[in-house]
Design a protein around this motif. Sequence first.
Motif, PDB file in Angstrom:
ATOM      1  N   ASN A 183      -1.382 -11.598  13.648  1.00 28.25           N
ATOM      2  CA  ASN A 183      -1.663 -11.237  12.263  1.00 28.25           C
ATOM      3  C   ASN A 183      -2.381  -9.899  12.171  1.00 28.25           C
ATOM      4  OD1 ASN A 183      -1.154 -13.501   9.967  1.00 28.25           O
ATOM      5  ND2 ASN A 183      -1.429 -14.469  11.966  1.00 28.25           N
ATOM      6  N   SER A 187      -0.637  -6.791  10.220  1.00 26.19           N
ATOM      7  CA  SER A 187      -1.276  -6.284   8.999  1.00 26.19           C
ATOM      8  C   SER A 187      -1.832  -4.876   9.164  1.00 26.19           C
ATOM      9  CB  SER A 187      -2.393  -7.233   8.562  1.00 26.19           C
ATOM     10  OG  SER A 187      -3.367  -7.371   9.582  1.00 26.19           O
ATOM     11  N   ASN A 190       1.253  -1.960  10.435  1.00 23.89           N
ATOM     12  CA  ASN A 190       2.577  -2.084   9.823  1.00 23.89           C
ATOM     13  C   ASN A 190       3.441  -0.835   9.992  1.00 23.89           C
ATOM     14  OD1 ASN A 190       4.548  -3.473   7.999  1.00 23.89           O
ATOM     15  ND2 ASN A 190       4.053  -1.734   6.670  1.00 23.89           N
ATOM     16  N   THR A 349       5.341 -11.123  10.391  1.00 28.79           N
ATOM     17  CA  THR A 349       5.721 -10.137   9.384  1.00 28.79           C
ATOM     18  C   THR A 349       6.762 -10.706   8.430  1.00 28.79           C
ATOM     19  OG1 THR A 349       5.286  -8.341  10.966  1.00 28.79           O
ATOM     20  CG2 THR A 349       6.636  -7.805   9.044  1.00 28.79           C
ATOM     21  N   SER A 352       5.380 -13.533   6.160  1.00 31.97           N
ATOM     22  CA  SER A 352       4.526 -13.041   5.074  1.00 31.97           C
ATOM     23  C   SER A 352       5.368 -12.485   3.934  1.00 31.97           C
ATOM     24  CB  SER A 352       3.574 -11.961   5.591  1.00 31.97           C
ATOM     25  OG  SER A 352       4.274 -10.776   5.942  1.00 31.97           O
ATOM     26  N   ASN A 374      -1.277  -5.246  -0.682  1.00 36.36           N
ATOM     27  CA  ASN A 374      -2.343  -4.323  -0.285  1.00 36.36           C
ATOM     28  C   ASN A 374      -1.693  -2.965  -0.024  1.00 36.36           C
ATOM     29  OD1 ASN A 374      -4.148  -2.767   1.451  1.00 36.36           O
ATOM     30  ND2 ASN A 374      -5.361  -4.643   1.652  1.00 36.36           N
ATOM     31  N   LEU A 377      -2.670  -0.883   3.201  1.00 37.88           N
ATOM     32  CA  LEU A 377      -2.011  -1.306   4.443  1.00 37.88           C
ATOM     33  C   LEU A 377      -0.496  -1.378   4.298  1.00 37.88           C
ATOM     34  CD1 LEU A 377      -4.429  -4.196   5.525  1.00 37.88           C
ATOM     35  CD2 LEU A 377      -4.361  -1.851   6.406  1.00 37.88           C
ATOM     36  N   VAL A 379       1.208  -3.886   2.997  1.00 36.61           N
ATOM     37  CA  VAL A 379       1.657  -5.236   3.351  1.00 36.61           C
ATOM     38  C   VAL A 379       1.169  -6.227   2.297  1.00 36.61           C
ATOM     39  CG1 VAL A 379       1.661  -4.808   5.847  1.00 36.61           C
ATOM     40  CG2 VAL A 379      -0.393  -5.718   4.756  1.00 36.61           C
ATOM     41  N   LEU A 381      -0.882  -8.694   2.105  1.00 38.50           N
ATOM     42  CA  LEU A 381      -1.912  -9.235   2.988  1.00 38.50           C
ATOM     43  C   LEU A 381      -2.317 -10.657   2.607  1.00 38.50           C
ATOM     44  CD1 LEU A 381      -3.763  -8.603   5.398  1.00 38.50           C
ATOM     45  CD2 LEU A 381      -5.449  -7.755   3.759  1.00 38.50           C
ATOM     46  N   ASN A 382      -2.444 -10.924   1.309  1.00 37.87           N
ATOM     47  CA  ASN A 382      -2.863 -12.266   0.886  1.00 37.87           C
ATOM     48  C   ASN A 382      -1.847 -13.325   1.306  1.00 37.87           C
ATOM     49  OD1 ASN A 382      -4.914 -10.851  -0.252  1.00 37.87           O
ATOM     50  ND2 ASN A 382      -4.517 -11.435  -2.367  1.00 37.87           N
ATOM     51  N   MET A 384       0.178 -13.098   3.787  1.00 36.13           N
ATOM     52  CA  MET A 384       0.089 -13.216   5.244  1.00 36.13           C
ATOM     53  C   MET A 384      -1.055 -14.132   5.651  1.00 36.13           C
ATOM     54  SD  MET A 384      -0.247 -10.165   8.091  1.00 36.13           S
ATOM     55  CE  MET A 384       1.242  -9.347   7.537  1.00 36.13           C
ATOM     56  N   MET A 385      -2.192 -13.989   4.969  1.00 41.78           N
ATOM     57  CA  MET A 385      -3.344 -14.837   5.288  1.00 41.78           C
ATOM     58  C   MET A 385      -3.074 -16.300   4.926  1.00 41.78           C
ATOM     59  SD  MET A 385      -5.479 -12.860   6.781  1.00 41.78           S
ATOM     60  CE  MET A 385      -3.978 -12.089   7.452  1.00 41.78           C
TER      61      MET A 385
END
Length: 511
Positions: A183, A187, A190, A349, A352, A374, A377, A379, A381-382, A384-385
């Motif tokens: 991760n 993130s 990328n 990746t 997400s 985000n 970045l 990506v 991100l949220n 992905m988390m």
Amino acid sequence: MSSSSKPDTKFDQLPGVVDNNADDALANLGYKPELSRNRSTLQVAFMSFVLASVPYGLATTLYYPLVGGGPVAIIWGWLAVCICVICVAASLGEITSVYPTAGGVYYQAFMLAPSNWRRVASWICGWLYVVGNITITLSVNFGTTLFLVGCINVFESEPGVGILAGEPYQVYLIFLGITLLCNAISSLGNKWLPLLDTAAVFWTLIGVVAMIVTILVMAKGGRRDAKWVFTHFENNSGWPDGWSFCVGLLHAGYATSATGMIISMCEEVQRPSIQVPRAMVATLFMNTACGLLFLIPIVFVMPDIVELINLAQPVPYIFKVATGSSGGAIGLLTPLIVLAVLCGVCCTTAASRCTWAFARDGAIPGAKWWMVVNHKLDVPLNAMMLSMVVQLLLGLIYFGSTAAFNAFSGVGVMCLTASYAAPIAISLATGRKQIREGQFYLGPVGLVCNIVALAWSALALPLFCMPTVVPATVETVNYASVVFVAAMLISGGWYWMWGYRNYAGPPTHED
């Protein structure tokens, strides 16, 4: 966004997307471009190759064909599944050429289905796709963990006893570290991932050549003859021979299950309606050849099969016997360990992106949080988390049952297979009309591919619910069906409580 549109609004089907400007084409499909398009045709093909990571996937699941049929299941099972999955890739390629979005197969199911049931079709397909992406990513990282433990234990504290006990807490901590690493790379790095994918392809090819040359030249444990390698069938599963061979196909099914995950990268590709379909199909041919190149030499130097099936991870032991030393084995296994981590990064990746896309259409609880990108970045991100937390929670199942990996890999294959089949089946049932305007339309060949793809799906779904050996025990039973049904009940309940009134599906032409 679809959350503001009315359910079941009538509209004209969108025409085939043929605009060379990918962002304009995406806007025509109802979405605002939010991610950078930083991948070329070759780079998306390389990512698709790394998503599969065939040598790693085949190495970590070799137990299944060893039990199911031995050499015949290993080699011919791999070839048979690859032919079927090439048809799946071609079928998805035709549809993706017309509807190239990060939503992938659930968006396609919505657009292809008749208006009175497109919402429920996309909901079911979307949850299958998201659960499949998350659990296959989980199974990759968990498989890497178990494989790493097997590699470490080529070194022994005493004969037959590895230096790492592999207690559940040790396994989970390693899994936690690998998941966090994947991760973090996905993130924070990328913009460098296309270069990493390119490097991974060459790393894989060089590593595979080094492995096969070394084990065939050294072969300290002896060599099998060609007749044994290509014709020997040995059933150690307890199932009837034919079904035993089929159950052994989990090996190949797992290694090729990521075929359609690359569709979730459509919004980061320069010309997705052309590049993604070509990459999916071309990569399958590469994977088929790479798999045979990896498997056949291993079967030539294979020790006694019964001895191997008593090991959780047979490949490290095969390499140790072939090289005659623990150091030699770990040297050959290092390329597979690195490839396993890179595969985890690619799966992270892709998972997400599909989670983000489904949230963007309002189908996941708390969607307003998970649909945020985000931009620093570049990506989601949220999302992905969210995917990472779900994986870590599911990984706790290992404390209750060491058969957890079977469940993760099985349910991942089942969900992805079903999600791929949904748009293919709808397209076939509606006469393949919508895809004729696509730039990857295959005509009569596509029709044959559709039929083969659906036949494979019909076999795979019940197949991967089966225990590998019978009679099954608490440790050997396949829990994939339990996880699969639980996921479907949760998504079905959410649709009944909330989705029926609020989920409108992807944006429509009128929106």
